[in-house]
Design an enzyme around this catalytic site. Structure first.
Site, PDB file in Angstrom:
ATOM      1  N   LYS A 162       6.413  -1.056  -2.803  1.00  0.00           N
ATOM      2  CA  LYS A 162       5.872  -0.447  -1.577  1.00  0.00           C
ATOM      3  C   LYS A 162       5.331  -1.531  -0.641  1.00  0.00           C
ATOM      4  CE  LYS A 162       4.668   3.909  -3.877  1.00  0.00           C
ATOM      5  NZ  LYS A 162       3.615   4.790  -4.412  1.00  0.00           N
ATOM      6  N   GLN A 204      -2.535   4.697  -6.312  1.00  0.00           N
ATOM      7  CA  GLN A 204      -1.384   4.939  -7.180  1.00  0.00           C
ATOM      8  C   GLN A 204      -1.798   5.760  -8.406  1.00  0.00           C
ATOM      9  OE1 GLN A 204       1.681   4.187  -6.289  1.00  0.00           O
ATOM     10  NE2 GLN A 204       2.746   4.746  -8.170  1.00  0.00           N
ATOM     11  N   ASP A 222       0.040   9.640   1.485  1.00  0.00           N
ATOM     12  CA  ASP A 222       0.707  10.253   0.334  1.00  0.00           C
ATOM     13  C   ASP A 222       0.787  11.774   0.509  1.00  0.00           C
ATOM     14  OD1 ASP A 222       1.790   8.719  -1.725  1.00  0.00           O
ATOM     15  OD2 ASP A 222      -0.184   8.218  -2.547  1.00  0.00           O
TER      16      ASP A 222
HETATM   17  N1  GUN Z   1       2.801   8.011  -8.763  1.00  0.00           N
HETATM   18  C1  GUN Z   1       4.086   8.436  -8.775  1.00  0.00           C
HETATM   19  N2  GUN Z   1       4.506   8.723  -7.545  1.00  0.00           N
HETATM   20  C2  GUN Z   1       3.486   8.463  -6.706  1.00  0.00           C
HETATM   21  C3  GUN Z   1       3.328   8.550  -5.291  1.00  0.00           C
HETATM   22  O1  GUN Z   1       4.218   8.947  -4.535  1.00  0.00           O
HETATM   23  N3  GUN Z   1       2.106   8.183  -4.817  1.00  0.00           N
HETATM   24  C4  GUN Z   1       1.100   7.766  -5.625  1.00  0.00           C
HETATM   25  N4  GUN Z   1      -0.068   7.444  -5.063  1.00  0.00           N
HETATM   26  N5  GUN Z   1       1.217   7.673  -6.938  1.00  0.00           N
HETATM   27  C5  GUN Z   1       2.409   8.020  -7.475  1.00  0.00           C
END
Ligand code: GUN
Length: 293
Positions: free
Chosen positions: A52, A96, A119
């Site tokens: 990311k 995350q 998110d």
């Molecule tokens: N864990 C798995 N997918 C995601 C996501 O899209 N965002 C976040 N913050 N954690 C995740």
């Protein structure tokens, strides 16, 4: 059978995002800025967050990764979120998931300023999405709708079966597919761990979206001829043959299912890359104040 090529589509959309980021920089003198908080050393999380951050830099965003050891207290993370919430230099914040057991993900999610919640996990964004109001849409479901759009896949009146009811993918995905929108208007069935005879439903699916986290869960005998299959699975297994030491598997037995499909996403090279595009588009929208003034 046609591949839904996440590599191709994500690269194209990232070029568009990069152009917009350059325009913002020219006009305002600043770059969109995403902050990610990562706690501990959960399986794939480090890899996903690093990707990311790398992609932010690629499209001309600023990115900051804040890493905490597993031993960090919940209060410490909440304090950091409070500081980021009011920092005018930061447009987007993600924490995350999953988090260690001593940190409550609901508390963390609700603490994030919903105007920076790229998110789309905050209850305000989820509620607004459910009402079809402007909101940040969770990155994976968002990325999937962008993929459907890109390939001109007709969804109206189709039966969409979603497997898995997670807050991150299955639940928001089921809402979006049922919604009155250009990539919605499906009749939606949401299957989960307590659904008996899942095959009965998958066999009737025109569009099958699988987010259950089990390698080879969907086999060829469960899929209707001509179905569109979207595989959200990210199942990591140790491998001696890859550079990273891991190999990624989806939830679908790709080799045997693909010949029956009109369209199918590969793993890797499908939904995972589109998730990042969803996140970048949300961060860009935040920097442009497109959702919230
Ligand atoms: N864990 C798995 N997918 C995601 C996501 O899209 N965002 C976040 N913050 N954690 C995740």
């Amino acid at each position: 059978m046609q591949l839904l090529d996440g590599k191709f589509v994500s690269e194209k959309l990232k070029q568009e995002i990069a152009l917009e980021a350059a325009e913002i920089l020219e006009r305002t003198g600043r770059k969109p800025h995403l902050v990610a908080i990562l706690v501990g050393n959960d399986g794939g999380s480090e890899t996903y967050v690093a990707s990311k951050m790398r992609n932010c830099e690629k499209v001309g965003f600023n990115s900051t990764l804040i890493f905490y050891e597993n031993t960090v207290t919940e209060a410490e993370v909440l304090n950091k979120i409070e500081a980021i919430n009011v920092d005018p230099d930061i447009d987007g914040l993600i924490v995350q998931l999953p988090l260690p057991n001593h940190i409550d993900p609901e508390k963390i999610t609700e603490k994030i300023n919903y105007r920076k919640d790229v998110d789309g996990f905050h209850p305000i964004n989820l509620g607004r999405m459910q009402r079809n109001l402007p909101s940040f849409i969770p990155a994976t479901p968002y990325g999937i709708t962008l993929m459907l759009q890109e390939y001109g896949i007709q969804t109206a009146g189709k039966h969409c079966v979603v497997i898995g009811r997670s807050n991150i993918v299955g639940s928001p995905m089921s809402i979006l597919m049922a919604q009155n929108s250009s990539t919605g208007n499906c009749t939606v069935t949401l299957c989960h761990s307590k659904t008996p005879d899942i095959k009965k439903f998958t066999l009737d699916a025109d569009i099958l979206i699988v987010a259950i986290g089990k390698k080879n869960f969907i086999t060829a005998d469960m899929v209707k001829d001509g179905a569109v299959v979207i595989d959200v699975g990210m199942n990591r297994e140790i491998s001696a043959t890859t550079k990273s030491g891991y190999k990624l598997y989806g939830d679908v037995d790709f080799e045997n299912v693909a010949p029956k499909c009109s369209y199918i996403t590969p793993v890797p090279g499908g939904v995972g890359l589109m998730t990042i595009v969803g996140l970048l588009k949300n961060t860009l929208a935040s920097a442009k104040r497109e959702i919230y003034k």
